[in-house]
Structures are given as structure tokens and as C-alpha cells.
Design a protein around this motif. Structure first.
Motif, PDB file in Angstrom:
ATOM      1  N   MET A  54      32.471  19.782  30.705  1.00  0.00           N
ATOM      2  CA  MET A  54      33.150  18.944  29.561  1.00  0.00           C
ATOM      3  C   MET A  54      34.447  18.929  30.047  1.00  0.00           C
ATOM      4  O   MET A  54      35.192  19.327  30.995  1.00  0.00           O
ATOM      5  N   GLY A  55      34.835  17.920  29.085  1.00  0.00           N
ATOM      6  CA  GLY A  55      36.188  17.658  29.299  1.00  0.00           C
ATOM      7  C   GLY A  55      36.836  16.788  28.133  1.00  0.00           C
ATOM      8  O   GLY A  55      36.164  16.154  27.304  1.00  0.00           O
ATOM      9  N   VAL A  56      38.169  16.924  27.904  1.00  0.00           N
ATOM     10  CA  VAL A  56      38.752  15.837  27.000  1.00  0.00           C
ATOM     11  C   VAL A  56      39.862  15.224  27.597  1.00  0.00           C
ATOM     12  O   VAL A  56      40.533  15.478  28.204  1.00  0.00           O
ATOM     13  N   SER A  76      30.426  27.647  34.885  1.00  0.00           N
ATOM     14  CA  SER A  76      31.351  28.180  35.993  1.00  0.00           C
ATOM     15  C   SER A  76      32.680  27.760  35.659  1.00  0.00           C
ATOM     16  O   SER A  76      33.141  26.491  35.280  1.00  0.00           O
ATOM     17  N   ALA A  85      38.034  14.995  35.366  1.00  0.00           N
ATOM     18  CA  ALA A  85      38.914  15.825  34.585  1.00  0.00           C
ATOM     19  C   ALA A  85      38.639  17.302  34.606  1.00  0.00           C
ATOM     20  O   ALA A  85      39.566  18.202  34.763  1.00  0.00           O
ATOM     21  N   ALA A  86      37.384  17.673  34.918  1.00  0.00           N
ATOM     22  CA  ALA A  86      36.830  19.158  34.860  1.00  0.00           C
ATOM     23  C   ALA A  86      37.141  19.572  36.243  1.00  0.00           C
ATOM     24  O   ALA A  86      37.370  20.828  36.278  1.00  0.00           O
ATOM     25  N   PHE A 133      36.492  22.269  21.021  1.00  0.00           N
ATOM     26  CA  PHE A 133      35.695  23.015  20.113  1.00  0.00           C
ATOM     27  C   PHE A 133      34.510  22.217  19.555  1.00  0.00           C
ATOM     28  O   PHE A 133      33.393  22.608  19.645  1.00  0.00           O
ATOM     29  N   TRP A 166      41.237  20.060  36.829  1.00  0.00           N
ATOM     30  CA  TRP A 166      41.700  20.707  35.474  1.00  0.00           C
ATOM     31  C   TRP A 166      43.059  20.981  35.690  1.00  0.00           C
ATOM     32  O   TRP A 166      43.624  21.053  34.672  1.00  0.00           O
ATOM     33  N   ASN A 224      41.630  29.101  33.629  1.00  0.00           N
ATOM     34  CA  ASN A 224      41.538  27.749  32.869  1.00  0.00           C
ATOM     35  C   ASN A 224      41.270  28.137  31.262  1.00  0.00           C
ATOM     36  O   ASN A 224      40.492  29.144  30.957  1.00  0.00           O
ATOM     37  N   ARG A 238      43.798  16.383  23.941  1.00  0.00           N
ATOM     38  CA  ARG A 238      43.653  17.910  24.159  1.00  0.00           C
ATOM     39  C   ARG A 238      44.463  18.609  23.102  1.00  0.00           C
ATOM     40  O   ARG A 238      45.650  18.093  22.621  1.00  0.00           O
ATOM     41  N   ARG A 283      43.826  19.519  20.089  1.00  0.00           N
ATOM     42  CA  ARG A 283      43.562  19.190  18.898  1.00  0.00           C
ATOM     43  C   ARG A 283      42.359  19.712  18.315  1.00  0.00           C
ATOM     44  O   ARG A 283      41.613  19.280  17.151  1.00  0.00           O
ATOM     45  N   GLY A 284      41.456  20.452  18.905  1.00  0.00           N
ATOM     46  CA  GLY A 284      40.205  21.015  18.400  1.00  0.00           C
ATOM     47  C   GLY A 284      39.033  20.220  18.938  1.00  0.00           C
ATOM     48  O   GLY A 284      37.859  20.630  18.469  1.00  0.00           O
ATOM     49  N   ILE A 285      39.067  19.065  19.586  1.00  0.00           N
ATOM     50  CA  ILE A 285      38.140  18.063  19.975  1.00  0.00           C
ATOM     51  C   ILE A 285      37.082  18.952  20.962  1.00  0.00           C
ATOM     52  O   ILE A 285      35.970  19.076  20.959  1.00  0.00           O
ATOM     53  N   ALA A 288      40.026  26.851  29.163  1.00  0.00           N
ATOM     54  CA  ALA A 288      38.562  26.494  28.601  1.00  0.00           C
ATOM     55  C   ALA A 288      37.902  28.011  28.487  1.00  0.00           C
ATOM     56  O   ALA A 288      36.789  27.946  27.615  1.00  0.00           O
TER      57      ALA A 288
HETATM   58  C1  COA Z   1      39.083  22.517  28.426  1.00  0.00           C
HETATM   59  C2  COA Z   1      39.149  21.212  27.324  1.00  0.00           C
HETATM   60  C3  COA Z   1      37.850  20.779  27.475  1.00  0.00           C
HETATM   61  C4  COA Z   1      39.608  21.778  25.810  1.00  0.00           C
HETATM   62  O1  COA Z   1      39.550  20.781  24.901  1.00  0.00           O
HETATM   63  P1  COA Z   1      40.606  20.767  23.728  1.00  0.00           P
HETATM   64  O2  COA Z   1      40.341  19.644  22.977  1.00  0.00           O
HETATM   65  O3  COA Z   1      41.975  20.747  24.449  1.00  0.00           O
HETATM   66  O4  COA Z   1      40.246  22.144  23.275  1.00  0.00           O
HETATM   67  P2  COA Z   1      40.773  22.671  21.678  1.00  0.00           P
HETATM   68  O5  COA Z   1      41.669  21.933  21.087  1.00  0.00           O
HETATM   69  O6  COA Z   1      39.405  22.867  21.079  1.00  0.00           O
HETATM   70  O7  COA Z   1      41.141  23.931  21.969  1.00  0.00           O
HETATM   71  C5  COA Z   1      40.624  24.971  22.527  1.00  0.00           C
HETATM   72  C6  COA Z   1      41.248  26.218  22.895  1.00  0.00           C
HETATM   73  O8  COA Z   1      42.062  25.972  24.073  1.00  0.00           O
HETATM   74  C7  COA Z   1      43.495  26.299  23.428  1.00  0.00           C
HETATM   75  N1  COA Z   1      44.352  25.202  24.236  1.00  0.00           N
HETATM   76  C8  COA Z   1      43.997  23.820  24.191  1.00  0.00           C
HETATM   77  N2  COA Z   1      45.128  23.153  24.829  1.00  0.00           N
HETATM   78  C9  COA Z   1      45.699  24.223  25.505  1.00  0.00           C
HETATM   79  C10 COA Z   1      46.857  24.159  26.425  1.00  0.00           C
HETATM   80  N3  COA Z   1      47.204  23.057  26.803  1.00  0.00           N
HETATM   81  N4  COA Z   1      47.244  25.389  27.049  1.00  0.00           N
HETATM   82  C11 COA Z   1      46.539  26.600  26.457  1.00  0.00           C
HETATM   83  N5  COA Z   1      45.728  26.636  25.447  1.00  0.00           N
HETATM   84  C12 COA Z   1      45.288  25.441  24.971  1.00  0.00           C
HETATM   85  C13 COA Z   1      43.410  26.009  22.265  1.00  0.00           C
HETATM   86  O9  COA Z   1      44.574  26.789  21.613  1.00  0.00           O
HETATM   87  C14 COA Z   1      42.135  26.489  21.673  1.00  0.00           C
HETATM   88  O10 COA Z   1      42.222  28.060  21.882  1.00  0.00           O
HETATM   89  P3  COA Z   1      41.577  28.721  20.695  1.00  0.00           P
HETATM   90  O11 COA Z   1      39.908  28.683  20.780  1.00  0.00           O
HETATM   91  O12 COA Z   1      41.884  30.346  21.201  1.00  0.00           O
HETATM   92  O13 COA Z   1      42.016  28.463  19.376  1.00  0.00           O
HETATM   93  C15 COA Z   1      40.262  20.339  27.504  1.00  0.00           C
HETATM   94  O14 COA Z   1      41.503  20.886  27.513  1.00  0.00           O
HETATM   95  C16 COA Z   1      40.099  19.544  29.030  1.00  0.00           C
HETATM   96  O15 COA Z   1      39.487  18.537  29.148  1.00  0.00           O
HETATM   97  N6  COA Z   1      40.628  20.426  30.003  1.00  0.00           N
HETATM   98  C17 COA Z   1      40.573  19.820  31.338  1.00  0.00           C
HETATM   99  C18 COA Z   1      38.979  19.814  31.764  1.00  0.00           C
HETATM  100  C19 COA Z   1      38.458  21.170  31.897  1.00  0.00           C
HETATM  101  O16 COA Z   1      39.077  22.080  32.352  1.00  0.00           O
HETATM  102  N7  COA Z   1      37.094  21.239  31.802  1.00  0.00           N
HETATM  103  C20 COA Z   1      36.581  22.517  31.874  1.00  0.00           C
HETATM  104  C21 COA Z   1      36.158  23.063  33.211  1.00  0.00           C
HETATM  105  S1  COA Z   1      35.351  24.635  33.369  1.00  0.00           S
END
Ligand code: COA
Length: 168
Positions: free
Chosen positions: A95-97, A129, A22-23, A108, A26, A134, A102, A104-106, A136
Motif C-alpha cells: 500500500m501507499g498514498v 512485511s 513509494a512503498a 487508514f 518509503w 516505518n 499523506r 490525512r487518514g487516507i 505504517a
Molecule cells: C504508510 C502510508 C500508506 C500511510 O498513509 P497515510 O494516508 O499517510 O496514513 P494516515 O493518514 O491514515 O495515518 C496513519 C497513521 O500514520 C501516522 N502518520 C501519517 N503520516 C505520518 C508521518 N509523516 N510521520 C509519522 N506518522 C505519520 C498517522 O498519525 C496515523 O497514526 P495513527 O494510526 O496512530 O493515528 C503512507 O504514509 C505512505 O504511502 N507511505 C509510503 C509508502 C509506505 O511506506 N508503504 C508501506 C510499506 S510497508
């Protein structure tokens, strides 16, 4: 949602591999990858192969005992550098969710728990990196990561643990 965050253990390797996919892939509108594909690429596989090594540190988010997200750090060496390599004493974050969970604060919560665990372990810094577009990246900035380099269009970010801000 009944979210539990716990330390990752040796049994979590297969789930971490899914999260690494997933990372690595992404972009919502980009190509999808598979675990087999990621494990066949040394520059990606080295974030996970042989999990769990003595220095590996990770956290897993669970809903109803189902893993839905993970964050972990691993030390890599000068001769086997990760995309976010800073030095051989600074482990690199992945990391990834799971997609359905996604936003929902997970993410964070995972990052916050991992940073606490890293401090407890006596680590002084974490690196990563991330591609600049992104979202993230904003999550990383929120917990105190700062850009220290730009490599091949991606940002290398560093969190000095003693300077980390508590975003509450
Ligand atoms: C990046 C990731 C781990 C964040 O997890 P999450 O549970 O969605 O994150 P949160 O709900 O805690 O939100 C984190 C921030 O992202 C923002 N966000 C979450 N989903 C979003 C979306 N689809 N578009 C834009 N912003 C988004 C939130 O608003 C929040 O912003 P804030 O900190 O300014 O409030 C997740 O989206 C993911 O797995 N992405 C794919 C894998 C990836 O990119 N990994 C990192 C590689 S470097």
C-alpha cells in the motif's frame, strides 16, 4: 477533499506500480526509485506484474477522479515468496498514498476498505512485511495486524480476519 474509495480494476496496473515504488522507497530521506527500476527487480515486481490476476484484490482512493492512494493483496507461492510470505493461502499486502496526500487518514480508509473487501471475498488472513521504523507499522497494528516473525530486520505481520479489531 472529496475522497472516493473504489475497487481496483485491470486498468489500475500503472498506478499500482507507482505506489509500489513509494512503498519500496518509503524513507523520506532515503533513495528514490522508478517504476522501471522496481519492475526490473523480481522480488518487487512480483507484487504487481500481470495485474489483475483472478485472486488479486485492491482498492484505490480517488480525489476528483485522480488516484491518490492504493492498497492491494496478492497471493504468492512457496517458490516465489514475498518479503511477508506466511503461506500460499495468505495474500500479501502492499500500500501507499501519494506523498502530498499523506497524514490525512487516507491510508487508514484504504486499509479499512481492503479488509472489508477481503472478508467479503472469504479470505481468512492477510500478511505483510514492514520495516520496524516505518510509521505504517502503527497503522497496521491499529487495524489488528500482529508481528509473527522477523526476517532480515523487517517484521512479518499477520491479520487474522476473524479476529480483526474495529478501530472505528
Ligand atoms: C504508510 C502510508 C500508506 C500511510 O498513509 P497515510 O494516508 O499517510 O496514513 P494516515 O493518514 O491514515 O495515518 C496513519 C497513521 O500514520 C501516522 N502518520 C501519517 N503520516 C505520518 C508521518 N509523516 N510521520 C509519522 N506518522 C505519520 C498517522 O498519525 C496515523 O497514526 P495513527 O494510526 O496512530 O493515528 C503512507 O504514509 C505512505 O504511502 N507511505 C509510503 C509508502 C509506505 O511506506 N508503504 C508501506 C510499506 S510497508
Amino acid at each position: 477533499m472529496s475522497l472516493i474509495i473504489r475497487r481496483a480494476d485491470a486498468s489500475d496496473g500503472p498506478f499500482l506500480a507507482e505506489i509500489l515504488v513509494a512503498a519500496a522507497f518509503w524513507r523520506p530521506d532515503g533513495p528514490n526509485g522508478s517504476v522501471a527500476e522496481v519492475l526490473s527487480q523480481p522480488e518487487l515486481a512480483h507484487y504487481i506484474t500481470g495485474w489483475q490476476r483472478p485472486d488479486d484484490l485492491g482498492v484505490i482512493a480517488l480525489d476528483e477522479q485522480q488516484p491518490i492512494g492504493a492498497a492491494w493483496v496478492r497471493l504468492l507461492s512457496e517458490s516465489d515468496r514475498g518479503y511477508g510470505f506466511v503461506d500460499a493461502a495468505t495474500p500479501e499486502l502492499s500500500m501507499g498514498v501519494v506523498r502530498a496526500w499523506r497524514g490525512r487518514g487516507i491510508g487508514f480508509r484504504l486499509l479499512d476498505a481492503l479488509i472489508d473487501a477481503a472478508r467479503e471475498q472469504g479470505l481468512t488472513a492477510l500478511s505483510l512485511s514492514v520495516e520496524p521504523d516505518n510509521y505504517a507499522r502503527h497503522l497496521y497494528e491499529r487495524v489488528g495486524f500482529r508481528k509473527v516473525d522477523e526476517v532480515g530486520g523487517s517484521l512479518t505481520m499477520l491479520l487474522r480476519l476473524h479476529e480483526s479489531i474495529d478501530a472505528g
